[in-house]
Design a protein around this motif. Structure first.
Motif, short mmCIF file in Angstrom:
data_model
loop_
_atom_site.label_atom_id
_atom_site.label_comp_id
_atom_site.label_asym_id
_atom_site.label_seq_id
_atom_site.Cartn_x
_atom_site.Cartn_y
_atom_site.Cartn_z
N PHE A 188 73.57 -34.25 -30.78
CA PHE A 188 74.47 -34.39 -31.90
C PHE A 188 73.87 -33.79 -33.17
CE2 PHE A 188 75.65 -37.05 -35.59
CZ PHE A 188 77.02 -36.81 -35.63
N GLU A 189 72.58 -34.01 -33.39
CA GLU A 189 71.93 -33.47 -34.58
C GLU A 189 72.04 -31.96 -34.63
OE1 GLU A 189 67.57 -33.40 -36.83
OE2 GLU A 189 67.75 -34.14 -34.79
N ARG A 191 74.26 -29.95 -33.30
CA ARG A 191 75.61 -29.47 -33.52
C ARG A 191 76.14 -29.88 -34.89
NH1 ARG A 191 80.98 -31.35 -30.08
NH2 ARG A 191 82.49 -30.05 -31.19
N TYR A 192 75.94 -31.15 -35.23
CA TYR A 192 76.56 -31.67 -36.44
C TYR A 192 75.91 -31.07 -37.70
CZ TYR A 192 78.69 -34.98 -39.66
OH TYR A 192 79.40 -35.55 -40.68
N ALA A 196 78.09 -29.56 -40.66
CA ALA A 196 78.03 -30.17 -41.99
C ALA A 196 77.76 -29.11 -43.06
CB ALA A 196 76.95 -31.25 -42.02
N LYS A 247 83.83 -31.52 -36.97
CA LYS A 247 82.90 -32.60 -37.30
C LYS A 247 83.40 -33.93 -36.72
CE LYS A 247 81.41 -33.15 -41.44
NZ LYS A 247 81.44 -33.29 -42.92
N ALA A 250 82.77 -34.07 -33.08
CA ALA A 250 81.36 -34.33 -32.79
C ALA A 250 81.03 -35.81 -33.00
CB ALA A 250 80.48 -33.46 -33.68
N ILE A 251 81.56 -36.38 -34.08
CA ILE A 251 81.32 -37.81 -34.34
C ILE A 251 81.99 -38.66 -33.27
CG2 ILE A 251 81.80 -39.70 -35.97
CD1 ILE A 251 81.53 -37.65 -38.22
N SER A 309 74.89 -39.30 -38.69
CA SER A 309 75.70 -38.22 -39.28
C SER A 309 75.60 -38.25 -40.80
CB SER A 309 77.16 -38.36 -38.85
OG SER A 309 77.73 -39.56 -39.33
N ASP A 313 74.41 -35.21 -43.19
CA ASP A 313 75.17 -34.77 -44.36
C ASP A 313 74.28 -34.75 -45.60
OD1 ASP A 313 77.63 -34.29 -43.17
OD2 ASP A 313 78.30 -36.36 -43.39
#
Length: 640
Positions: A188-189, A191-192, A196, A247, A250-251, A309, A313
């Protein structure tokens, strides 16, 4: 390496660690908030242990007094948890706003100190979104996200250890089912973080579009291009919407695992717990306490995705803000500044070259070896065809840009050896595109007089003198006179009114050197004549460099400098250059033709004369080219 590249190469921890200078003054309060939050978590973890004792003892025996005592203990723990949560907020909310204030103030100061070349490259919407949106996000993360992320991770670790006290199998089930969540968190890190950054950059672009449309609303309405602007804005907004949806997806994926795995853990634990009770390995109160503890841990586990997340951000926001903090400032004060206590006002360009950073290696310098001296108290007009470099030349004395070779001197001192505050106290500018601020007329005109109390008698005298010179008496008819607040960028005033106030601002600064970039272009003929007459008295003891786009402006000058293809090719009085320079005659005829088209007057130099001058210029250029070619041939023969 660009700022974006260098920021993205840092780990999340290293990127956020750059906030340390701003956070250092409130570290004690943040630690207090973290300890309060941890205290609330520990109290929450104690409740299942109390419940275990309550179920195993008082509830089983049925003694009312013990049951009430157990209930009171649970209530007291819940109250203690609430107090700890309140303390957390008390500790961190105010200090976090102080960090926000400090970052915003320092970023604004940084924007003021960075050179004009920086602002040439950056969109105003991008700067605005960093100033407001990104710093606000950092403040919310410091006050909420950072503390809860640390405390919730500690809560999960402490809770997981406590789960083992009832039975090792139940603890293992809880830990093993958490492995997929950590794997998904790592993915996740990656991709997000990209999404972001893309989202925040697109938000900055969107802010730029809004700002441009608002400032250019008159143009859009005049040309009926409102729908076109809306269409462009809609495309940008749709791009941002798609990024935000990515986003959100992904979340949603990380939340899927954060919701699924605890449910699986509960199910497996229930089955295992029933089997363990059947085997006699544990008792019912222990299983009850286990599930109470797992329930307490459910929120910390589920919040990890959101907090993670949030952290990404904040990291992206930090990257964007530090791109400005880390931007190279090429125009700074010297280490050992020179002071000019009583400047005479001699301004000189000595072999001055200038080229913009994005100019190609094969392109010639925009200013290609300028040699020009303005004597103290002299007024010199600078004339040349469009694109010859006149406006660029006017930016060098006050160091809006620095020369790339050669130097500019004030009284023989290189302007780069002077403190910027001193230099810009001695050199003032008025631009053709007059910019005013959302402040009173008084504040706009006296902008360059930081040494004055704006409401003192001396300030009033300076204000009135400057307004008289600029023929800006119209301010007295404004609703509140000189105290009237001018609208954003002065757009509530006419172009001529804005130019007169900008000229008054330059005059009020009382500089020793005054640089004027066609400051009278928006004035009518009669007002221009009055302003020129008043300027003659002001310029009597002031060195002035005036870019002339109108023949009437040339009349103000003691001498005229002709700028041609980035070089000064002739200097003299107006009559001398008319007599000796064909290119000067061509330039003046062009200016007079433009003036005639504007006013309807008959040009002094007719079209036929202008054509003759143009022919002379063409012939001179051909002769120069022939001489150059002959010199090249001769050099080749010598080498052969």
């Amino acid at each position: 390496m660009s700022a974006t590249q260098s920021s993205s190469s840092l780990s999340t921890f290293a990127a956020l660690w750059r906030l340390k200078p701003f956070v250092r003054p409130i570290v004690g309060r943040l630690i207090g908030g973290a300890l309060s939050a941890l205290g609330a978590a520990v109290i929450a973890l104690m409740i299942p242990i109390v419940l275990e004792q309550l179920v195993a003892g008082p509830l089983k025996s049925g003694v009312v007094g013990l049951i009430l005592a157990g209930a009171f203990a649970v209530f007291a723990l819940a109250l203690g948890e609430a107090v700890m949560v309140w303390l957390r907020r008390w500790f961190v909310l105010t200090p976090a706003t102080e960090v926000e204030f400090q970052m915003r103030s320092e970023l604004y100061s940084r924007l003021q100190s960075l050179p004009v070349s920086f602002h040439d490259r950056w969109q105003s919407g991008q700067l605005l979104s960093r100033m407001m949106q990104d710093i606000g996000l950092i403040r919310r993360w410091l006050a909420f996200g950072l503390i809860l992320l640390v405390v919730n991770i500690l809560t999960i670790i402490i809770g997981a250890v406590l789960l083992f006290q009832w039975h090792w199998l139940l603890g293992v089930i809880f830990l093993v089912t958490g492995i997929p969540m950590w794997i998904q968190g790592y993915l996740f890190e990656k991709r997000y973080g990209t999404l972001a950054r893309r989202s925040q950059d697109q938000a900055g672009d969107l802010a730029t579009s809004v700002e441009e449309s608002v400032h250019g609303i008159r143009v859009l309405k005049a040309f009926g291009r409102g729908k076109h602007a809306l269409s462009r804005f809609s495309r940008q907004a749709e791009t941002l919407r798609e990024t935000e949806l990515s986003k959100a997806r992904a979340i949603a994926e990380i939340w899927f695992w954060l919701d699924l795995m605890p449910q699986i853990a509960f199910g497996l634990s229930l089955i295992s717990g029933i089997w363990l009770i059947w085997q006699g390995a544990i008792e019912l109160p222990q299983l009850f306490a286990f599930f109470a503890m797992a329930t307490v841990l459910r929120w910390p586990i589920e919040s990890i995705g959101f907090l993670f997340s949030f952290m990404l951000d904040a990291r992206t926001a930090t990257d964007r803000v530090f791109e400005i903090f880390q931007a190279t400032n090429t125009i700074t004060d010297p280490e050992k500044p020179v002071r000019i206590d009583e400047p005479r006002g001699e301004l000189a360009f000595e072999g001055a070259h200038f080229r913009y950073q994005d100019a190609g290696a094969s392109e010639r310098d925009l200013l290609d070896g300028i040699d020009l001296v303005l004597r103290p108290g002299e007024t010199m007009a600078l004339v040349g065809l469009t694109g010859s470099g006149k406006t660029t030349l006017t930016t060098l004395p006050a160091r809006l840009y620095d020369v790339t070779a050669g130097r500019v001197t004030l009284d023989g001192v290189d302007v780069r050896d002077l403190e910027l505050s001193d230099l810009r106290r001695h050199v003032a500018m008025a631009f053709e595109d007059a910019t005013l601020f959302s402040a009173s007329v008084r504040e706009n005109v006296l902008l360059g007089r930081a040494d004055l109390d704006l409401h003192s008698e001396e300030a009033e005298r300076v204000l009135r003198e400057a307004l008289d010179v600029a023929q800006a008496g119209f301010v007295d008819s404004l609703p509140e006179g000189v105290e009237t607040i001018i609208g954003e960028e002065g757009l509530s005033l006419s172009g001529g009114q804005r130019q007169r106030l900008a000229l008054a601002r330059a005059v009020a600064a009382k500089p020793k050197v005054l640089v004027l970039d066609d400051p009278l272009s928006a004035l009518d003929v009669d007002t221009e004549a009055l302003v020129e007459e008043a300027l003659r008295h002001v310029l009597a003891d002031t060195t002035a460099l005036i870019v002339a786009h109108r023949p009437s402006t040339v009349a103000l000058a003691d001498r005229v400098a002709l700028l041609e293809r980035g070089r000064i090719t002739a200097v003299g009085t107006h009559s001398e250059l008319l007599r000796t320079s064909a290119h000067y005659r061509h330039v003046i005829s062009s200016l007079e033709a433009e003036e005639a088209a504007r006013t309807g007057a008959i040009p002094i130099i007719t079209d036929a004369v202008a054509e003759a001058h143009a022919a002379e210029v063409h012939a001179a250029e051909e002769a120069e080219a022939a001489v150059t070619e002959a010199e090249v041939d001769e050099e080749e023969e010598v080498q052969a």
